[in-house]
Design a protein around this motif. Structure first.
Motif, PDB file in Angstrom:
ATOM      1  N   SER A  97       0.974  -1.242   0.236  1.00 47.61           N
ATOM      2  CA  SER A  97       0.071   0.153   0.374  1.00 47.61           C
ATOM      3  C   SER A  97       1.144   1.333   0.206  1.00 47.61           C
ATOM      4  CB  SER A  97      -0.997   0.035   1.318  1.00 47.61           C
ATOM      5  OG  SER A  97      -0.199   0.331   2.559  1.00 47.61           O
ATOM      6  N   LEU A  98       1.946   0.912   0.679  1.00 50.29           N
ATOM      7  CA  LEU A  98       3.125   2.517   0.729  1.00 50.29           C
ATOM      8  C   LEU A  98       2.907   2.718  -0.850  1.00 50.29           C
ATOM      9  CD1 LEU A  98       5.267   1.913   3.623  1.00 50.29           C
ATOM     10  CD2 LEU A  98       2.995   3.172   3.508  1.00 50.29           C
ATOM     11  N   TRP A  99       3.689   1.990  -1.437  1.00 51.53           N
ATOM     12  CA  TRP A  99       3.637   2.217  -2.677  1.00 51.53           C
ATOM     13  C   TRP A  99       3.117   1.826  -3.655  1.00 51.53           C
ATOM     14  CZ3 TRP A  99       8.458   2.246  -2.874  1.00 51.53           C
ATOM     15  CH2 TRP A  99       9.761   1.079  -1.576  1.00 51.53           C
ATOM     16  N   GLU A 489       4.399  -4.376 -11.326  1.00 49.91           N
ATOM     17  CA  GLU A 489       4.362  -2.859 -11.238  1.00 49.91           C
ATOM     18  C   GLU A 489       4.484  -2.521  -9.923  1.00 49.91           C
ATOM     19  OE1 GLU A 489      -0.092  -3.655 -14.049  1.00 49.91           O
ATOM     20  OE2 GLU A 489       0.410  -4.347 -11.587  1.00 49.91           O
ATOM     21  N   ILE A 490       4.154  -2.980  -9.548  1.00 50.97           N
ATOM     22  CA  ILE A 490       5.106  -1.993  -7.223  1.00 50.97           C
ATOM     23  C   ILE A 490       6.544  -2.423  -7.756  1.00 50.97           C
ATOM     24  CG2 ILE A 490       6.160  -3.331  -4.904  1.00 50.97           C
ATOM     25  CD1 ILE A 490       3.293  -2.951  -5.639  1.00 50.97           C
ATOM     26  N   ALA A 491       7.631  -2.900  -8.413  1.00 53.57           N
ATOM     27  CA  ALA A 491       8.507  -1.861  -8.402  1.00 53.57           C
ATOM     28  C   ALA A 491       8.715  -1.105  -9.634  1.00 53.57           C
ATOM     29  CB  ALA A 491       9.394  -3.287  -9.712  1.00 53.57           C
ATOM     30  N   MET A 492       8.072  -0.678 -10.718  1.00 52.44           N
ATOM     31  CA  MET A 492       7.728   0.635 -11.051  1.00 52.44           C
ATOM     32  C   MET A 492       6.923   1.358 -10.061  1.00 52.44           C
ATOM     33  SD  MET A 492       8.022   2.082 -14.277  1.00 52.44           S
ATOM     34  CE  MET A 492       8.986   3.145 -13.395  1.00 52.44           C
ATOM     35  N   ALA A 493       6.379   1.800  -9.171  1.00 51.52           N
ATOM     36  CA  ALA A 493       6.554   2.214  -8.056  1.00 51.52           C
ATOM     37  C   ALA A 493       7.696   2.455  -6.834  1.00 51.52           C
ATOM     38  CB  ALA A 493       5.018   1.708  -7.617  1.00 51.52           C
ATOM     39  N   GLN A 494       8.054   1.456  -7.233  1.00 49.44           N
ATOM     40  CA  GLN A 494       9.669   2.126  -6.010  1.00 49.44           C
ATOM     41  C   GLN A 494      10.682   2.322  -6.318  1.00 49.44           C
ATOM     42  OE1 GLN A 494      10.196  -2.181  -5.565  1.00 49.44           O
ATOM     43  NE2 GLN A 494       9.873  -2.812  -3.763  1.00 49.44           N
ATOM     44  N   LYS A 495      10.659   2.553  -8.082  1.00 49.81           N
ATOM     45  CA  LYS A 495      11.561   3.653  -8.552  1.00 49.81           C
ATOM     46  C   LYS A 495      11.035   5.139  -8.387  1.00 49.81           C
ATOM     47  CE  LYS A 495      15.573   4.009 -10.900  1.00 49.81           C
ATOM     48  NZ  LYS A 495      16.285   3.466 -10.508  1.00 49.81           N
ATOM     49  N   LEU A 496       9.432   5.259  -8.946  1.00 53.81           N
ATOM     50  CA  LEU A 496       8.910   6.543  -8.491  1.00 53.81           C
ATOM     51  C   LEU A 496       9.259   6.812  -7.692  1.00 53.81           C
ATOM     52  CD1 LEU A 496       5.012   5.943 -10.317  1.00 53.81           C
ATOM     53  CD2 LEU A 496       7.861   7.374 -10.482  1.00 53.81           C
ATOM     54  N   ALA A 497       9.452   6.129  -6.285  1.00 60.43           N
ATOM     55  CA  ALA A 497       9.578   6.396  -4.991  1.00 60.43           C
ATOM     56  C   ALA A 497      10.601   7.305  -4.612  1.00 60.43           C
ATOM     57  CB  ALA A 497       9.162   5.584  -4.315  1.00 60.43           C
ATOM     58  N   GLN A 550      -7.868   2.133 -15.801  1.00 64.51           N
ATOM     59  CA  GLN A 550      -7.015   3.607 -14.594  1.00 64.51           C
ATOM     60  C   GLN A 550      -6.194   3.351 -13.340  1.00 64.51           C
ATOM     61  OE1 GLN A 550     -11.175   3.801 -13.477  1.00 64.51           O
ATOM     62  NE2 GLN A 550     -11.796   5.586 -15.502  1.00 64.51           N
ATOM     63  N   ALA A 551      -6.023   2.444 -13.190  1.00 61.12           N
ATOM     64  CA  ALA A 551      -5.316   2.017 -12.206  1.00 61.12           C
ATOM     65  C   ALA A 551      -3.858   2.217 -12.977  1.00 61.12           C
ATOM     66  CB  ALA A 551      -5.253   0.864 -10.779  1.00 61.12           C
ATOM     67  N   LYS A 552      -3.432   0.769 -14.298  1.00 54.43           N
ATOM     68  CA  LYS A 552      -2.802   0.900 -14.380  1.00 54.43           C
ATOM     69  C   LYS A 552      -1.919   2.262 -15.505  1.00 54.43           C
ATOM     70  CE  LYS A 552      -3.122  -4.283 -15.411  1.00 54.43           C
ATOM     71  NZ  LYS A 552      -1.946  -4.447 -14.266  1.00 54.43           N
ATOM     72  N   ILE A 553      -2.679   2.257 -15.858  1.00 54.04           N
ATOM     73  CA  ILE A 553      -2.999   4.186 -16.152  1.00 54.04           C
ATOM     74  C   ILE A 553      -1.635   5.145 -15.599  1.00 54.04           C
ATOM     75  CG2 ILE A 553      -3.664   5.674 -18.023  1.00 54.04           C
ATOM     76  CD1 ILE A 553      -5.384   4.092 -19.750  1.00 54.04           C
ATOM     77  N   ALA A 554      -2.739   5.133 -14.564  1.00 55.09           N
ATOM     78  CA  ALA A 554      -1.577   5.811 -13.222  1.00 55.09           C
ATOM     79  C   ALA A 554      -0.893   5.625 -13.274  1.00 55.09           C
ATOM     80  CB  ALA A 554      -3.605   6.067 -12.260  1.00 55.09           C
ATOM     81  N   LEU A 555      -0.197   4.505 -13.299  1.00 52.27           N
ATOM     82  CA  LEU A 555       1.020   4.142 -12.768  1.00 52.27           C
ATOM     83  C   LEU A 555       1.868   5.093 -13.710  1.00 52.27           C
ATOM     84  CD1 LEU A 555       3.198   2.763 -11.788  1.00 52.27           C
ATOM     85  CD2 LEU A 555       2.813   0.476 -12.291  1.00 52.27           C
ATOM     86  N   ILE A 556       1.612   4.623 -14.874  1.00 53.01           N
ATOM     87  CA  ILE A 556       2.829   5.156 -16.574  1.00 53.01           C
ATOM     88  C   ILE A 556       2.645   6.797 -15.878  1.00 53.01           C
ATOM     89  CG2 ILE A 556       2.633   2.852 -17.264  1.00 53.01           C
ATOM     90  CD1 ILE A 556       0.717   4.105 -19.516  1.00 53.01           C
ATOM     91  N   ARG A 557       1.417   7.049 -15.904  1.00 56.89           N
ATOM     92  CA  ARG A 557       1.298   8.522 -16.333  1.00 56.89           C
ATOM     93  C   ARG A 557       2.004   9.533 -15.108  1.00 56.89           C
ATOM     94  NH1 ARG A 557       1.274  13.573 -17.992  1.00 56.89           N
ATOM     95  NH2 ARG A 557      -0.353  15.102 -16.700  1.00 56.89           N
ATOM     96  N   ALA A 558       2.022   8.713 -13.357  1.00 56.42           N
ATOM     97  CA  ALA A 558       2.880   9.364 -12.606  1.00 56.42           C
ATOM     98  C   ALA A 558       4.614   8.918 -13.194  1.00 56.42           C
ATOM     99  CB  ALA A 558       2.525   7.968 -11.171  1.00 56.42           C
ATOM    100  N   VAL A 559       4.493   7.960 -14.073  1.00 55.29           N
ATOM    101  CA  VAL A 559       5.583   7.858 -14.642  1.00 55.29           C
ATOM    102  C   VAL A 559       6.165   9.331 -15.498  1.00 55.29           C
ATOM    103  CG1 VAL A 559       7.063   6.268 -16.047  1.00 55.29           C
ATOM    104  CG2 VAL A 559       6.258   5.086 -14.485  1.00 55.29           C
TER     105      VAL A 559
END
Length: 579
Positions: A97-99, A489-497, A550-559
């Motif tokens: 949930s943190l990522w 996907e979590i790895a992608m969020a970790q890179k954003l962090a 929308q969840a998946k696109i939210a991830l790449i939009r954050a990228v």
């Protein structure tokens, strides 16, 4: 949101609890406790060195501290696992949930990644500062890009930044410029001229000579130097600075201050700076030892006015005034930095060419002495750029006559490519700038690779919108991000962090190239996730279920948002499509 800072705060709070419980001794400093990405991602999400740095002052075994800290951290729901490794490193695994929360933060927080590290401290970044004798060359380009990106990085990290250009218009090179313009002026009147005695033959002075003719007619034709030299110094310097400003503008560089070296002479400003040092007992009359190595034929011991720079870490004391009373080249540099200090800057940064290595210790000593050690000076040296085209060194500019200009480079590849590529190496490492490679469309071209990641996100969003899926930022920020549960996907969020932490590390070390490196890695993660969707349909960004999409696109939009922030620091425009 800075997740690494949040977890470090949790670690420190847990350590403080251990002190209260008597597990750790009182009076320990936690300043050197860090929380960082582990070297091996398989070891965990984050790692802390707390047990290692506290072992000696607490007179405990690192593993004993690590075991107790692990037990304390596991009481927090954010920590899923805390494993002790080796002599006492502690590896942490965090709740998914943190990522997922990092993705939302990147979408809703317009300042995601920005920092208050600087606390509004005033920093002066001086860069380019080329002699006003001609157009900027490719070497100046690297210093301009590095200095500008560093200034933007520091502003992003919470510093109050002033960008400054020091106009070297006080030396003999400006006389040479004036004589060169005079030759072009005579040429404009139809005379045949020869560029001798070091005068500048570049075509860039042709228009300046014509402009002088338009201004004064034939008033200076065949007149002795004393009639026109002083006037032409000013005229030529103004013309060159206008050219330099245009060159910088083409690169997207704008200065806050242009400071004239000439303004230091005859105004008492040099004398004031030297007197400040004298009042501190740092100026004396003496004779220097002969230089080490081969003795110059014209060297002879003579008394000079010297600055006790060895009191502040320099190798030898430095002359500030010659035996004949003339100032040395070092004296106006001292006065210039004294002026910066009196303007109230908390820190100074000089970006210089690699040939200024011998300047570092003496100037740091002077600033330390002038500011009573209260103002730090960091001097960043930019190594040479080797320009290549068609596999061969590219050395000549028709406009300049002897070198490739900044304008030539920007015209060939554009400002965005120029800026990004100049930051693909650390400033003190040599840089090969291959005209062919920096314009090719491949993974080996870092600027294209990063821009392509941004363009791909926009392409996905356009396709989703065409399919009737809402992908505006407000909708994406409200998406059910718990649906992002695949390891990739979590790895992608970790890179954003890592972005907020990376900004602070790069700002502390004055290394904007770290931003370029991070963006390349982030783009690589993005492309990898995109390509994995070819084999694993569950990873495709557009699904039959709109909520999942929308969840998946939210991830790449954050990228895309973070890429935009990072490119903004580097002075590069993000791409929305590739052409």
């Amino acid at each position: 949101m800075n997740l690494f800072a949040d977890i470090r705060a949790l670690v420190v709070t847990s350590l403080e609890g251990m002190v209260q419980a008597g597990v750790l001794a009182e009076g320990l400093s936690f300043d050197n406790v860090t929380v960082e990405p582990p070297r091996d991602a398989s070891h965990g999400d984050m790692a802390t060195n707390a047990a290692m740095v506290l072992a000696k002052p607490s007179k405990m075994k690192p593993r004993d501290i690590a075991d107790a800290l692990a037990a304390a951290l596991l009481n927090d729901p954010r920590i899923e696992a805390a494993d002790v490794a080796g002599p006492g490193f502690l590896n942490l695994r965090l709740s998914k949930s943190l990522w997922q929360g990092v993705v939302k933060s990147a979408l809703v927080d317009a300042q995601f990644g920005q920092s208050n590290l600087g606390g509004g401290k005033k920093i002066n970044v001086e860069y380019v500062s080329a002699n006003p004798t001609g157009p900027l060359h490719v070497g100046h380009t690297r210093g301009a890009v590095f200095g500008d990106a560093l200034a933007s990085l520091l502003a992003y990290a919470g510093y109050d930044v002033t960008r400054e250009y020091y106009i070297n218009d006080g030396g003999g090179q400006v006389d040479v410029l004036a004589r060169s313009v005079y030759l072009r002026y005579l040429e404009a009147h139809g005379q045949q001229v020869a560029f001798e005695d070091g005068t500048y033959p570049g075509d860039y002075l042709i228009e300046v000579g014509i402009a002088l003719k338009d201004k004064v007619g034939d008033a200076y034709v065949d007149q002795p130097e004393e009639v026109w030299l002083a006037e032409l110094r000013l005229f030529a310097t103004d013309a060159m600075m206008a050219m330099i400003r245009d060159d910088l503008a083409a690169l997207g560089v704008s200065m806050d201050v242009f400071f004239s070296e000439k303004s230091l002479y005859g105004t008492g400003r040099i004398e004031d700076a030297i007197e400040d040092l004298r009042s501190k007992g740092l100026i004396y009359t003496g004779t220097l030892e002969p230089p080490k190595g081969k003795l110059p034929e014209d060297w002879e011991p003579r008394e000079q006015t010297l600055f006790k720079s060895t009191d502040y870490g320099d190798d030898v004391d430095r002359p500030v005034q010659k035996s004949d009373g003339a100032w040395t080249y070092f004296a106006p540099d001292i006065a210039y930095h004294y002026d910066k200090i009196t303007r109230g800057f908390d820190g100074l940064i000089d970006v210089l060419g690699a040939d200024h290595g011998g300047y570092v210790k003496r100037m740091k000593a002077a600033v330390s002495a002038l500011s009573d050690t209260q103002v730090a000076l960091d001097i960043k040296l930019c190594q040479l750029v080797k320009l290549m085209k068609n596999g061969e060194p590219f050395k000549m500019s028709k406009r300049a006559g002897t070198f490739v200009t900044l304008a030539d480079v920007v015209e060939m590849v554009g400002p965005d490519v120029t800026r990004f590529v100049m930051l693909t190496r650390k400033n003190d490492a040599p840089l090969d700038f291959d005209i062919d490679k920096v314009t090719e469309q491949s993974k080996d071209n870092p600027v294209w690779y990063v821009q392509y990641a941004s363009a791909r996100v926009h392409q996905v969003m356009r396709k989703a919108a065409e399919a009737g899926i809402a992908v505006d930022d407000a909708t994406l920020a409200g998406a059910d991000l718990s649906l992002l549960d695949h390891a990739a996907e979590i790895a992608m969020a970790q890179k954003l962090a890592e972005w907020p932490r990376l900004v602070e590390v790069a700002a502390r070390t004055h290394e904007p190239h770290r931003v370029a490196f991070y963006l390349y890695d982030l783009a690589s993660e993005m492309h990898s996730l995109y390509n994995r969707g070819n084999d694993d349909h569950s990873l495709r960004f557009i699904q039959d279920d709109a909520a999942v999409s929308q969840a998946k696109i939210a991830l790449i939009r954050a990228v895309c948002v973070v890429i935009s922030h990072g490119l903004g620091i580097l002075g590069v425009t993000p791409a929305t499509e590739m052409r």
